[in-house]
Design an enzyme around this catalytic site. Sequence first.
Site, PDB file in Angstrom:
ATOM      1  N   ASN A  74      -3.485   2.525   8.497  1.00 41.37           N
ATOM      2  CA  ASN A  74      -2.774   1.975   7.259  1.00 41.37           C
ATOM      3  C   ASN A  74      -3.426   0.972   6.216  1.00 41.37           C
ATOM      4  O   ASN A  74      -4.012   0.067   6.862  1.00 41.37           O
ATOM      5  CB  ASN A  74      -1.505   1.372   7.805  1.00 41.37           C
ATOM      6  N   ASP A 102       6.661  -1.744  -2.871  1.00 44.98           N
ATOM      7  CA  ASP A 102       7.343  -2.653  -3.581  1.00 44.98           C
ATOM      8  C   ASP A 102       6.646  -2.531  -4.904  1.00 44.98           C
ATOM      9  O   ASP A 102       5.597  -2.206  -5.186  1.00 44.98           O
ATOM     10  CB  ASP A 102       7.891  -3.740  -2.889  1.00 44.98           C
TER      11      ASP A 102
END
Length: 358
Positions: free
Chosen positions: A200, A281
């Site tokens: 990630n 986001d």
Amino acid sequence: MAFKIYFAAILLMFANCLAASDFSSKIAILRDLAKARGLFVGSAAGVAHFRGDPMYNSTLGQQFNLVTPENGCKWGPTEPADGKFDFSDCDFILNTTRFFNQTFRGHNLCWGVYNPEWLQHYAGNKTALTSVLIRHVQTVASRYSGKAYAWDVVNEAVLDNPKPNVTLKTNIWYPTVPDYIDIAFKTAHMADPHAKLFYNDYNAEGMNSKSDAVYNMLKSMIERGIPVQGVGLQSHFTLGGSDFTDPKNPRMKSSPPYDDMVTNIKRLANLGLEVHITELDVSFAGGTGTEAQKLQQQADVYTKVLKACLSNKMCKNYEVWGYVDKYSWRQASNEPDLFDVHYKPKPCFEAVADVLQK
């Protein structure tokens, strides 16, 4: 016993919230729309937000079919002292996913920063660090064996501006344990052979030197038989132009072009990797115009990322890093999430629902 009683009370509160609210009848339900597309739509969740905020609980349960603990499963909370494990926060999120019939996604087993202070005692000691890494990954992953759909095994290991033959960040693990990434993945796989294991990282969503380095690292791992099954593209973005960097958080940049995202997802998928959008986001930082214009710009970024994910069947998770501005790690004033501080769906929420419905 006290924890079980407390958790039962929390679940009762959840049930009362769901029964009393007509929230779901007023807006689209993302998890239902995503299910029809064969997609997870997820959110990170913090344990503290569950306490005393019924709207947080009910909205999370209604809207999302996958949940990742925001901090509860990281090294600090799970092993706060050397060899002393505490799974209370991680267990709490796991149990809420069971209550709401959601998928549990673990985050993360190994990171170069935000580790407990005691780990620094082993700095520079290859043998000790290797032993501690194996112990931690094995203990945490085995506890949730058969319960976690996936784990972010290693988080943010690649340099922001890698150079040929210089790819990995210097941290507690590297270069002391040069193969620490391989070790973490092998250990996680032995502890939970059914979980999908992910690398990630941020700023690797489009086509650039960092995403090239991530791609080459994963390709090498696969060729060497390291058990990596997926890649998480974090997707923390701002509204600024193509060269804008958030001055309060230099890691946060504007979103890459759609075609670059599609191309990057395709090449990762061609390696046989499952692709997840893991921490989306979109901060107002760098945005221009009126509030309405910035809300529309934000919606455009949210939908661009979703469309890029939907362009490839190997992209299976579209996940936000917190769904409500009230609790955003990027500050409520930057308005980065799908819901405003009063839990009102924003234009980006409505735009995401529209794309999923088409």
